[in-house]
Write a protein that holds these residues in place. Sequence first.
Motif, mmCIF file in Angstrom:
data_model
loop_
_atom_site.group_PDB
_atom_site.id
_atom_site.type_symbol
_atom_site.label_atom_id
_atom_site.label_comp_id
_atom_site.label_asym_id
_atom_site.label_seq_id
_atom_site.Cartn_x
_atom_site.Cartn_y
_atom_site.Cartn_z
ATOM 1 N N GLY A 100 0.808 -17.125 -13.503
ATOM 2 C CA GLY A 100 0.455 -16.379 -14.720
ATOM 3 C C GLY A 100 -0.792 -15.518 -14.545
ATOM 4 O O GLY A 100 -1.802 -15.978 -14.019
ATOM 5 N N PHE A 101 -0.671 -14.235 -14.989
ATOM 6 C CA PHE A 101 -1.799 -13.301 -14.941
ATOM 7 C C PHE A 101 -1.857 -12.542 -16.275
ATOM 8 O O PHE A 101 -0.818 -12.075 -16.778
ATOM 9 C CB PHE A 101 -1.638 -12.291 -13.803
ATOM 10 N N GLY A 102 -3.071 -12.409 -16.800
ATOM 11 C CA GLY A 102 -3.262 -11.637 -18.032
ATOM 12 C C GLY A 102 -4.491 -10.736 -17.902
ATOM 13 O O GLY A 102 -5.544 -11.189 -17.466
ATOM 14 N N ALA A 103 -4.322 -9.475 -18.284
ATOM 15 C CA ALA A 103 -5.431 -8.516 -18.205
ATOM 16 C C ALA A 103 -5.067 -7.271 -19.012
ATOM 17 O O ALA A 103 -3.931 -7.108 -19.435
ATOM 18 C CB ALA A 103 -5.727 -8.141 -16.748
ATOM 19 N N GLY A 104 -6.022 -6.394 -19.203
ATOM 20 C CA GLY A 104 -5.764 -5.112 -19.862
ATOM 21 C C GLY A 104 -6.693 -4.875 -21.027
ATOM 22 O O GLY A 104 -7.455 -5.765 -21.438
ATOM 23 N N PRO A 105 -6.602 -3.674 -21.574
ATOM 24 C CA PRO A 105 -7.430 -3.324 -22.732
ATOM 25 C C PRO A 105 -7.174 -4.265 -23.910
ATOM 26 O O PRO A 105 -6.041 -4.696 -24.136
ATOM 27 C CB PRO A 105 -7.009 -1.890 -23.059
ATOM 28 N N ASN A 106 -8.220 -4.561 -24.630
ATOM 29 C CA ASN A 106 -8.152 -5.418 -25.819
ATOM 30 C C ASN A 106 -7.691 -6.854 -25.489
ATOM 31 O O ASN A 106 -7.177 -7.565 -26.371
ATOM 32 C CB ASN A 106 -7.235 -4.820 -26.895
ATOM 33 N N TYR A 107 -7.863 -7.239 -24.232
ATOM 34 C CA TYR A 107 -7.543 -8.622 -23.862
ATOM 35 C C TYR A 107 -8.777 -9.199 -23.178
ATOM 36 O O TYR A 107 -9.164 -8.757 -22.097
ATOM 37 C CB TYR A 107 -6.328 -8.682 -22.917
ATOM 38 N N MET A 108 -9.421 -10.137 -23.812
ATOM 39 C CA MET A 108 -10.648 -10.756 -23.332
ATOM 40 C C MET A 108 -11.720 -9.670 -23.086
ATOM 41 O O MET A 108 -11.787 -8.660 -23.774
ATOM 42 C CB MET A 108 -10.391 -11.582 -22.069
ATOM 43 N N GLN A 109 -12.506 -9.933 -22.039
ATOM 44 C CA GLN A 109 -13.604 -9.016 -21.736
ATOM 45 C C GLN A 109 -13.164 -7.953 -20.729
ATOM 46 O O GLN A 109 -12.279 -8.224 -19.900
ATOM 47 C CB GLN A 109 -14.811 -9.780 -21.180
ATOM 48 N N PRO A 110 -13.695 -6.742 -20.770
ATOM 49 C CA PRO A 110 -13.315 -5.689 -19.817
ATOM 50 C C PRO A 110 -13.553 -6.142 -18.380
ATOM 51 O O PRO A 110 -14.585 -6.734 -18.063
ATOM 52 C CB PRO A 110 -14.248 -4.516 -20.182
ATOM 53 N N GLY A 111 -12.584 -5.862 -17.538
ATOM 54 C CA GLY A 111 -12.670 -6.197 -16.117
ATOM 55 C C GLY A 111 -12.337 -7.652 -15.791
ATOM 56 O O GLY A 111 -12.294 -8.017 -14.607
ATOM 57 N N SER A 112 -12.128 -8.494 -16.812
ATOM 58 C CA SER A 112 -11.795 -9.900 -16.563
ATOM 59 C C SER A 112 -10.282 -10.065 -16.445
ATOM 60 O O SER A 112 -9.509 -9.188 -16.837
ATOM 61 C CB SER A 112 -12.345 -10.778 -17.690
ATOM 62 N N MET A 113 -9.876 -11.224 -15.947
ATOM 63 C CA MET A 113 -8.437 -11.494 -15.794
ATOM 64 C C MET A 113 -8.188 -12.993 -15.896
ATOM 65 O O MET A 113 -8.975 -13.802 -15.375
ATOM 66 C CB MET A 113 -7.901 -10.952 -14.469
ATOM 67 N N HIS A 114 -7.108 -13.322 -16.586
ATOM 68 C CA HIS A 114 -6.634 -14.720 -16.650
ATOM 69 C C HIS A 114 -5.793 -14.964 -15.398
ATOM 70 O O HIS A 114 -4.882 -14.201 -15.080
ATOM 71 C CB HIS A 114 -5.794 -14.939 -17.910
ATOM 72 N N VAL A 115 -6.076 -16.088 -14.707
ATOM 73 C CA VAL A 115 -5.347 -16.459 -13.493
ATOM 74 C C VAL A 115 -5.040 -17.951 -13.558
ATOM 75 O O VAL A 115 -5.945 -18.763 -13.792
ATOM 76 C CB VAL A 115 -6.167 -16.152 -12.219
ATOM 77 N N GLY A 116 -3.773 -18.324 -13.358
ATOM 78 C CA GLY A 116 -3.461 -19.752 -13.364
ATOM 79 C C GLY A 116 -1.979 -20.063 -13.305
ATOM 80 O O GLY A 116 -1.151 -19.246 -12.896
ATOM 81 N N MET A 117 -1.672 -21.277 -13.724
ATOM 82 C CA MET A 117 -0.316 -21.801 -13.644
ATOM 83 C C MET A 117 0.359 -21.705 -15.010
ATOM 84 O O MET A 117 -0.171 -21.118 -15.941
ATOM 85 C CB MET A 117 -0.340 -23.249 -13.142
ATOM 86 N N GLY A 118 1.563 -22.310 -15.116
ATOM 87 C CA GLY A 118 2.329 -22.264 -16.349
ATOM 88 C C GLY A 118 3.574 -21.433 -16.175
ATOM 89 O O GLY A 118 4.001 -21.120 -15.056
ATOM 90 N N ASN A 119 4.194 -21.053 -17.293
ATOM 91 C CA ASN A 119 5.410 -20.243 -17.230
ATOM 92 C C ASN A 119 5.126 -18.921 -16.536
ATOM 93 O O ASN A 119 4.117 -18.259 -16.836
ATOM 94 C CB ASN A 119 5.952 -19.986 -18.632
ATOM 95 N N PRO A 120 5.998 -18.481 -15.606
ATOM 96 C CA PRO A 120 5.759 -17.236 -14.877
ATOM 97 C C PRO A 120 5.744 -16.025 -15.813
ATOM 98 O O PRO A 120 6.555 -15.926 -16.742
ATOM 99 C CB PRO A 120 6.940 -17.167 -13.899
ATOM 100 N N GLY A 121 4.817 -15.108 -15.548
ATOM 101 C CA GLY A 121 4.790 -13.883 -16.325
ATOM 102 C C GLY A 121 3.414 -13.231 -16.326
ATOM 103 O O GLY A 121 2.447 -13.776 -15.801
ATOM 104 N N VAL A 122 3.394 -12.031 -16.907
ATOM 105 C CA VAL A 122 2.140 -11.272 -17.086
ATOM 106 C C VAL A 122 2.074 -10.824 -18.534
ATOM 107 O O VAL A 122 3.102 -10.683 -19.211
ATOM 108 C CB VAL A 122 2.080 -10.059 -16.142
ATOM 109 N N TRP A 123 0.872 -10.555 -19.025
ATOM 110 C CA TRP A 123 0.686 -10.152 -20.417
ATOM 111 C C TRP A 123 -0.614 -9.370 -20.560
ATOM 112 O O TRP A 123 -1.457 -9.341 -19.661
ATOM 113 C CB TRP A 123 0.713 -11.364 -21.348
#
Length: 291
Positions: A100-123
């Motif tokens: 699982g990876f999450g990033a982009g405008p209006n998601y958390m802090q600028p330049g940060s990224m969610h990285v980890g396990m769980g259901n496969p996908g990006v958001w």
Amino acid sequence: MANFITYRNQGATRNRPLDEELVKRLAYLEKMGITVEVFSGGQPTAEEGGPRTGSTRHDHGHSGDMFFYRDGRKLDWANEQDRPVFEEIVRRGKEAGITGFGAGPNYMQPGSMHVGMGNPGVWGADGKGDNAPEWLRAAYNGAPSGKPDVVAEVVAAANKPEPASPQIPILGQAQANAQPQPQPKPEEPKSNNGILVQAFNKLTGSNVQVPDKIFGAEIDDINKGFAGLGDFAKTITENDQSINNQIQASARAASGNRNVTPVELQMLSSYQPMSKKKRKGALSGLGGYFV
């Protein structure tokens, strides 16, 4: 503790470290010369109680929200020069089994990224897949499937039963190795023919066979009866001299021992030729007497 990870989550709700398995999967970052700063780490499950927030992906440190640094400089996916680095982080992360990876405008802090396990996908924004930035989607979908869990592979291999070696049935193997055995000759039917019948068949080329029964009587019983009669006649013949001696003694005594010729009785055997004897008073098949 991994040297490429720094925790800055001591005052956060998710203030626990990352799971050790996730840290192992993130080891590729160190090879890239990347260090990370975790500002949101692990948390307890809802059942365990305690401070927590958001989805279950962060439970027990299976995911983390982080910043990335190279050569002491903080990277930002909004920077065109840094974006290829983020794309490489996503591709290698998926290859390492991170799902699982999450990033982009209006998601958390600028330049940060969610990285980890769980259901496969990006958001992206609001945690929705449709809001994932194009670069993130392309990097994730273009990467090969993630590597399976190394620990799970070892456990599965240890528990996998060994395939059974092919067995040859003992009976089948014995039959394969056995040499063809000669078949026993069928037992010839028992013949009731005597010597005379056999001689007749041989001389004439006939095949006369004495039946098992004659007038309802077994042929074996008939043969036994004739054998008994023959034995009786033979016994009388063998004792005819003794009988004659007794008759002559009685005759002399009656005549006062005068010189007379007594009657001599001789028994004829049933198996002697009839042409050599003048038979009188014969008993059929048993012989006779003459004076």
